[in-house]
Structure formats: structure tokens, C-alpha cells
Design a protein around this motif. Sequence first.
Motif, PDB file in Angstrom:
ATOM      1  N   ASN A   1      -5.388  -1.170  -2.929  1.00 44.11           N
ATOM      2  CA  ASN A   1      -6.752  -0.844  -3.358  1.00 44.11           C
ATOM      3  C   ASN A   1      -6.819   0.378  -4.265  1.00 44.11           C
ATOM      4  N   LEU A   2      -5.663   0.958  -4.581  1.00 44.12           N
ATOM      5  CA  LEU A   2      -5.623   2.112  -5.478  1.00 44.12           C
ATOM      6  C   LEU A   2      -5.256   1.645  -6.883  1.00 44.12           C
ATOM      7  N   GLU A   3      -6.034   2.067  -7.866  1.00 44.91           N
ATOM      8  CA  GLU A   3      -5.859   1.582  -9.228  1.00 44.91           C
ATOM      9  C   GLU A   3      -4.508   1.956  -9.831  1.00 44.91           C
ATOM     10  N   ASP A   4      -3.944   3.072  -9.411  1.00 48.23           N
ATOM     11  CA  ASP A   4      -2.703   3.531 -10.032  1.00 48.23           C
ATOM     12  C   ASP A   4      -1.456   3.113  -9.257  1.00 48.23           C
TER      13      ASP A   4
ATOM     14  N   LYS B   1       1.265   4.111 -13.884  1.00 48.90           N
ATOM     15  CA  LYS B   1       1.166   3.303 -12.669  1.00 48.90           C
ATOM     16  C   LYS B   1       2.476   3.362 -11.905  1.00 48.90           C
TER      17      LYS B   1
ATOM     18  N   ASP C   1       0.883  -0.357  -7.750  1.00 48.93           N
ATOM     19  CA  ASP C   1       1.227  -1.730  -7.434  1.00 48.93           C
ATOM     20  C   ASP C   1       2.049  -1.682  -6.153  1.00 48.93           C
TER      21      ASP C   1
END
Length: 350
Positions: A25-28, A3, A30
Motif C-alpha cells: 500500500n506504499l507508493e514507493d 522505488k 514493490d
Amino acid sequence: MAKKTALVAGATGVIGRYFVSHLKNLEDWDVIGVSRRKPEKSDGVRYIEADLLQPEELSKKFSGLDQVTHIIYAAYQDYESDPEQQVSINLAMFRNVLNAVEQASPALERVLLMQGVKAYGVHLGPFKTPAQETDPRHMPPNFYYDQEDYMREEQKGKSWSWTILRPDVVCGFSLGNPMNIAMVIGTYASISKELGLPLRFPGKAYPYLAQVTDAGLLARCTAWAATEEKCAFEIFNVTNGDFFRWKNLWPIIADRFQMRITSPQPIPLAQIMADKQPLWSRIVDKYRLRPIPYKKLASWGFGDFIFNCDYDVMSDTTKLRKFGFHEVESSEEMFLRLFDEFKEEKVLPF
């Protein structure tokens, strides 16, 4: 995939808010937003309120950010009337952010610095078109050059890399950010319509080629460039990929506002629109619009600059395509979409 954490400086501007919205909105990813004031709605994003001109304040507020892998720098303060101060202020802000993150985070991987077509001298007059990333600099001052030179020097011997992106006029949905040409057009059209006037093009740029950059496309391009190894130490022009002439686009805009057009007439917007605050207040009451302060609605001086470029403005995006980013946007469709968004959000009355 590990991440990543992006610190977005200038997070509430028309550019920065799209970066934050896309990355959250992207999982990888913060994302941490940095701005002078937090937005009314944070949508679960962490924001840090800070004055970028205060290095000690930044050092304290960034002290725990040891996980930041990317800086996306989109902060800007406008001092067009004083070029020397414009350089010193904007260089200081960038330097303070970079130094504070370097001190806090050993995980820093890349710095993404936003520039623009002013790197080619668009603000000075006609320039070589289409502009390419390898074109020589113009005679300074230009705060882009000072920020870039500082970043290049600061990076020497470090493990992090940098990438520079050069959009042109960035267009997006943003409230209270007056340097947005879509909002300038929308406000100008709404006032003209309320006065029963046709939609006259207010400048000299009517027949010349122009270009813009959709804020959403720029956000997606930034996320791509942040993680592509081959984008390290590279500069890219970023536009919608098309060109237009205002004389062809203006009738389409007028049709969206259900207005007639007539021949262009140069209008010094910064001067002529200065007394329209009472009228806009009546428009807000009449159509029950959001009460955005008139001074924060549209930058008329910015409109004067865009509408009076009596020369072609073109950036070559071939390099960006060769490196692998192929997204494009229809500028006509982008403008119409943004006008609809401003209407739906009760910002414009048409």
C-alpha cells in the motif's frame, strides 16, 4: 524518490503477511512474497512458491529478480525438540535466500533479519530485564546467533547493509498460523465457554510482567528501519512499548468473551487440548465458522511456554525511540481488536 523492492521470506506467516500488506500500500515500494505455498488471495502481490531449503530451486526462481533492494527475512521452521536441527535448518534457509538474492540482484541495499527475545535467553529462564541490545549472548545453541554471524561475515566487503529487529510475542490476524497467542487465547476461551467453564488462566505467569508486539506496528517499524541510513548495522528491540500482567488483563479478556473468571490453574494445554478436535468441529458447525483445521488453529505448546514464564519478560525500547521510531500500541486494545477481527471473520464464535 526511487522505488524500492522488498523480497519478504516467510510471507504467509503472522509476521510476513503484515509486511506484505503494509508495503503493497506504499507508493514507493514493490513487494514480492516468498513462501512454500501462495495464499488463497494474492491481492495483486507477486508470490513465489519455493522451498527455502533447496538452494538450486531458489537460484532458478530468483534469477530474474535483479530489482530487489531489500530482503525482509521472517521465515522460520520449528524444531524446539531438537536444538541442533533447529539451528541447521533455519541457518540453511536464511543462507539460501541471502545467497540467491545476492546472485540475482546487484541492487540489494539492506537485509532486515527478524530475531526475538530468545536472543536474550527468555526460553531458558529468568534473564536480565529490561533486556538491552548490548546484552551478552547466552550459551548456544540459538539459531539467531548463527544467522546473524553468517550475515555479518557475508556482508564484509559488500555494499549492502543489515538491520536486526527483535520483537517479542507477535500478535496479528492470521488464519492457519497456530503460533499466534491471540488465537491460542481465543480458541481456549471459546472451548471453555462451550463447556460451560469459567476462563481460568492456565499457567504460572499470572503475576509477572509481560509484553507483546503488534504485527502492524512491527511492519511499520520494519519499513522505517529499511530506509533509515542510521539504522544500518544496528539492532533494535521492537515491542508495543507497554508492559502488562496477565492477572490484570485476564478479567478484561474474559469480559470480552462474556465469561466469568476464577482462580488460575496450571493446565498443560498441549496435553489437555489434544482431544478437543471433535468438540471444535461441533463448534464450527454450530456457529458456522470457517473450517480451519484444528491443528492449524492454535499451537498449544506455544501457549504453554507463554503462560508459564514465571519471571518478568521486558525489553528496553529506548534505543528504538532515540533513533526516531516513536509509534506505540496499547496491548490491551490490541488483544480486544484482534478478538473482534476473529469474530467478524467467522473464526471465533463469541
